[in-house]
Scaffold this motif. Structure first.
Motif, PDB file in Angstrom:
ATOM      1  N   GLY A 159       0.838  -1.193   0.000  1.00 29.52           N
ATOM      2  CA  GLY A 159       0.000   0.000   0.000  1.00 29.52           C
ATOM      3  C   GLY A 159       0.870   1.238   0.000  1.00 29.52           C
ATOM      4  O   GLY A 159       2.070   1.188   0.302  1.00 29.52           O
ATOM      5  N   ASN A 160       0.270   2.375  -0.320  1.00 22.80           N
ATOM      6  CA  ASN A 160       1.015   3.625  -0.430  1.00 22.80           C
ATOM      7  C   ASN A 160       1.040   4.368   0.901  1.00 22.80           C
ATOM      8  O   ASN A 160       0.031   4.485   1.589  1.00 22.80           O
ATOM      9  N   ILE A 161       2.248   4.821   1.280  1.00 31.17           N
ATOM     10  CA  ILE A 161       2.377   5.708   2.435  1.00 31.17           C
ATOM     11  C   ILE A 161       1.940   7.099   1.978  1.00 31.17           C
ATOM     12  O   ILE A 161       2.516   7.641   1.026  1.00 31.17           O
ATOM     13  N   PRO A 162       0.904   7.681   2.580  1.00 36.37           N
ATOM     14  CA  PRO A 162       0.363   8.962   2.093  1.00 36.37           C
ATOM     15  C   PRO A 162       1.424  10.035   1.907  1.00 36.37           C
ATOM     16  O   PRO A 162       2.368  10.142   2.686  1.00 36.37           O
ATOM     17  N   ARG A 163       1.255  10.817   0.802  1.00 37.61           N
ATOM     18  CA  ARG A 163       2.103  11.949   0.449  1.00 37.61           C
ATOM     19  C   ARG A 163       3.549  11.539   0.147  1.00 37.61           C
ATOM     20  O   ARG A 163       4.469  12.330   0.311  1.00 37.61           O
TER      21      ARG A 163
ATOM     22  N   ILE B 121       6.395   5.990  -1.610  1.00 38.83           N
ATOM     23  CA  ILE B 121       6.837   4.759  -0.933  1.00 38.83           C
ATOM     24  C   ILE B 121       5.670   3.785  -0.835  1.00 38.83           C
ATOM     25  O   ILE B 121       4.558   4.157  -0.442  1.00 38.83           O
ATOM     26  N   TYR B 122       5.946   2.521  -1.168  1.00 39.23           N
ATOM     27  CA  TYR B 122       4.939   1.456  -1.072  1.00 39.23           C
ATOM     28  C   TYR B 122       5.485   0.364  -0.168  1.00 39.23           C
ATOM     29  O   TYR B 122       6.573  -0.164  -0.396  1.00 39.23           O
ATOM     30  N   GLN B 123       4.715   0.043   0.876  1.00 38.93           N
ATOM     31  CA  GLN B 123       5.146  -0.945   1.855  1.00 38.93           C
ATOM     32  C   GLN B 123       4.006  -1.915   2.171  1.00 38.93           C
ATOM     33  O   GLN B 123       2.865  -1.729   1.736  1.00 38.93           O
TER      34      GLN B 123
ATOM     35  N   SER C 179      -2.102   2.689   2.654  1.00 39.82           N
ATOM     36  CA  SER C 179      -3.477   2.551   2.177  1.00 39.82           C
ATOM     37  C   SER C 179      -3.502   1.955   0.777  1.00 39.82           C
ATOM     38  O   SER C 179      -2.548   2.112  -0.001  1.00 39.82           O
ATOM     39  N   ARG C 180      -4.599   1.288   0.476  1.00 42.90           N
ATOM     40  CA  ARG C 180      -4.780   0.727  -0.860  1.00 42.90           C
ATOM     41  C   ARG C 180      -4.896   1.848  -1.893  1.00 42.90           C
ATOM     42  O   ARG C 180      -5.403   2.927  -1.599  1.00 42.90           O
ATOM     43  N   VAL C 181      -4.430   1.548  -3.101  1.00 47.71           N
ATOM     44  CA  VAL C 181      -4.617   2.470  -4.220  1.00 47.71           C
ATOM     45  C   VAL C 181      -5.805   1.948  -5.020  1.00 47.71           C
ATOM     46  O   VAL C 181      -5.769   0.821  -5.517  1.00 47.71           O
TER      47      VAL C 181
END
Length: 666
Positions: A522-526, A529-531, A540-542
């Motif tokens: 999922g994407n770390i907001p702003r 980075i995807y972890q 969070s999911r995209v």
């Protein structure tokens, strides 16, 4: 958000890494993709072209020479190369030219200190291997001399060790009786030592030392603890004065034999044995609590031998229940080349015993050498150590020695005593030489019970319960491997316990290979980075994307599992979307950063998965395949079926570019 559309358009022509194109400006953003004003889409490039020979050469170099042993020979004259070659073959030439009296003073103290420990231990370990006690002293004379010339460790103290002695005694006595056929047994012991040396030298010469890595630390911890328990229980024969005792090495037969022969217990032997055992264990405890008093535990075995021998000599008329060693032959090691057993029905037994004891002694020797090298910040060459140990044991088998290696207990004493170079081994050999030539009659009345107490004191340190607890806390699978080898040794046999240890280690490797880890990102907001979505709560999911990561090579052994697991991830994602009324799934992204290699089965998996998803109107995208993977995908024509818009350098670029393509602007 502005995105450009250049991706892998010229991948098949081996072009540059980055291409800049006009930026498309979007007037609306229907998806919460990571914020950016512009995004540059980078090409995923092919690795530099290499011939098949170049690839093979590089691969073999990585396998057999990861340390680049010839690095120091580059750009040198022939004379300099010759000097470097001699120093490489004989490490004594490296430090011998700088040796001085100050170093010798430290080495002679440490050498005499370990001699006080090695002499009684050598006699004791020979008894453990069912060999004449004198063979233990022979094995403490020639091997240390050879190692001081060939070995690269400054602190390794060479001689017989408990585990290898136990395994040799167990395996050989299972087929040949050391009491009924002593000469044949001695021949097989020397022959096993020769094959152990050949095994060591072969691994070092061919640079195959990675083979011993199949014995993981966890399995070795359990194996050595189990062997230590068995060795200690076997010494009850000497501690209790039992004459008729089982030759079996399992827990239940040993305990049964102890209590079946209670009528043979000798109270004189019990009092003396347990008295000196408490004395040596106390000395060991003192040295562990205060390392500066290392000499207390080092001197305790020899002190016990001297005191007990004197006691038996003075009370020999009254100490009828205490057995003693008896006559030991004076003189240097007699040659034993003519005793090597190279044909006959027991040759296979000698080879098998040699290989198994070779694996154990090599593992212990190299591990001990590297341990003390790290404490003093110098390097120990594993392959040179294998060569040194191999030549040492091959020569030892021709001079009445049995298998030897670096002992942890003696090496620890050597280190604490201030050893500076391998000269401490020469001092040890000199002390043993004096003992062989002049002091052998003094051991006539040495009681066997003291040898049993010395062995118990030495092996009890192999039971590392704190290490086992740490395994339980950190890695349950490692703990299972440890316990499997421990109980295998206790209840089945020592060789089969070792086989279980190797089997569990291999099973663990296969488990990791055939069932690799996969995860949803999922994407770390702003950020870009995807972890792991389930590890990072803020991730969070995209919408409309399922981003998967594979953390292993893709081989024939795991391709089916990976296909099934990824289809399950897709099914679970679609169920979650339906339950939460989210945007429909349109694209599956596979992050291949950790996929270090791929074979034809893995390529078939990628192609088959693309076809399955295409039938379901889902797009499959690959992210950051490494060079070798990219090359194979290209050579197999798999990338042609994907097209130029399905391979990206980063997950962020893939999400941003594909999102923009779903919302084209005029």
């Amino acid at each position: 958000m502005g995105l450009n559309s250049n991706r892998v358009d010229d991948i098949f022509s081996h072009t540059g890494n980055t291409t800049l194109t006009p930026v498309k400006v979007s007037t609306e953003i229907p998806m919460p993709v990571p914020e950016a004003t512009t995004m540059e889409i980078h090409n995923v490039c092919m690795p530099p072209k290499k011939t098949t020979f170049q690839k093979l050469k590089h691969r073999l170099s990585e396998i057999f020479s990861p340390d680049d042993p010839l690095y120091g020979f580059k750009n040198q004259t022939w004379c300099k190369k010759l000097v470097l070659g001699v120093k490489s073959l004989f490490p004594i030439c490296q430090w011998g030219l700088e040796y001085n009296l100050g170093l010798f003073r430290s080495d002679i103290i440490s050498g005499l200190t370990i001699a006080s420990l090695a002499i009684p231990q050598g006699i004791s370990y020979a008894k453990l291997a069912n060999l004449p006690p004198i063979v233990g002293l022979y094995s403490s004379f020639v091997p240390p001399l050879l190692y001081s010339v060939l070995g690269s460790s400054r602190h390794l103290a060479v001689g017989p060790v408990s585990i290898a002695s136990l395994v040799m005694g167990t395996m050989l006595s299972g087929s040949v009786s050391p009491t009924k056929e002593p000469m044949l047994y001695l021949q097989l012991a020397f022959t096993s030592t020769f094959f152990a040396g050949v095994f060591h030298a072969s691994l070092g010469l061919l640079r195959l030392g990675f083979i011993i890595d199949f014995l993981s630390k966890a399995t070795l911890l359990g194996f050595m603890a189990g062997a230590a328990v068995i060795v200690s229980l076997q010494q009850l024969k000497g501690l209790l004065g039992i004459v008729h005792f089982t030759n079996k090495m399992q827990l239940i037969p040993v305990l049964t034999s102890v209590f079946e022969h209670k009528n043979e217990w000798s109270w004189q032997t019990i009092v003396m044995g347990f008295g000196f055992l408490v004395f040596m264990l106390t000395a060991r405890h003192v040295s562990m609590r205060k390392p500066d008093l290392f000499w207390v535990s080092a001197a305790a075995p020899l002190t016990s031998v001297i005191l007990s021998t004197t006691l038996v000599f003075c009370l020999k008329s009254e100490a009828h229940g205490i057995s003693f060693i008896g006559h030991l032959q004076k003189g240097l090691n007699p040659p034993s080349l003519n005793m090597l057993y190279f044909n006959g029905q027991h040759l296979a037994l000698a080879i098998k015993t040699g290989i198994i004891t070779g694996v154990l002694s090599l593992t212990e020797g190299v591990a001990v050498g590297r341990t003390f090298a790290s404490l003093k910040n110098y390097q120990v060459d594993g392959n040179k150590e294998m060569m040194a140990l191999g030549l040492m044991n091959m020569a030892g088998s021709c001079t009445s020695c049995y298998v030897t290696t670096g002992s942890f207990s003696r090496s620890a004493v050597n280190y604490n005593a201030g050893a500076q170079t391998a000269v401490s081994n020469i001092v040890l050999a000199a002390a043993v030489l004096v003992t062989l030539l002049f002091l052998m009659p003094l051991f006539y009345y040495t009681p066997n019970v003291i040898l049993a107490a010395i062995i118990i004191t030495a092996v009890i340190g192999l039971i590392d319960y704190q290490g086992a607890y740490k395994l339980w806390k950190v890695d349950k699978l490692d703990f299972l491997a440890c316990m499997s080898s421990f109980f295998g040794v206790l209840f089945i046999s020592v060789p089969l316990g070792l086989a279980i240890a190797v089997g569990v280690s291999v099973f663990k490797i296969l488990l990791h290979v055939t069932r690799p880890n996969t995860m949803v990102l999922g994407n770390i907001p702003r950020t870009q980075i995807y972890q792991n979505l389930y590890r990072y709560k803020e991730a969070s999911r995209v919408p409309s994307f399922l981003i998967l990561a594979i953390e292993s090579p893709i081989y024939f052994a795991n391709s089916t599992y990976l296909q099934e697991r990824m289809l399950r991830w897709i099914r679970e994602e679609e169920e979650w979307i339906n339950q939460n009324n989210e945007s429909a799934l349109k694209c599956v992204i596979i992050d291949m950063t950790a996929v270090t290699s791929i074979d034809t089965s893995g390529i078939d998996l990628v192609c088959e998965l693309r076809k399955l998803l295409e039938k379901r109107s889902l797009q499959l995208v690959l992210v950051n395949p490494v060079g070798s993977v990219m090359e194979k995908l290209h050579q197999s024509k798999a990338l042609e079926s994907f097209g130029t818009s399905s391979v990206y350098l980063t997950v962020g670029e893939a999400v941003g570019d594909i999102s923009a393509s779903w919302n084209p602007q005029p």
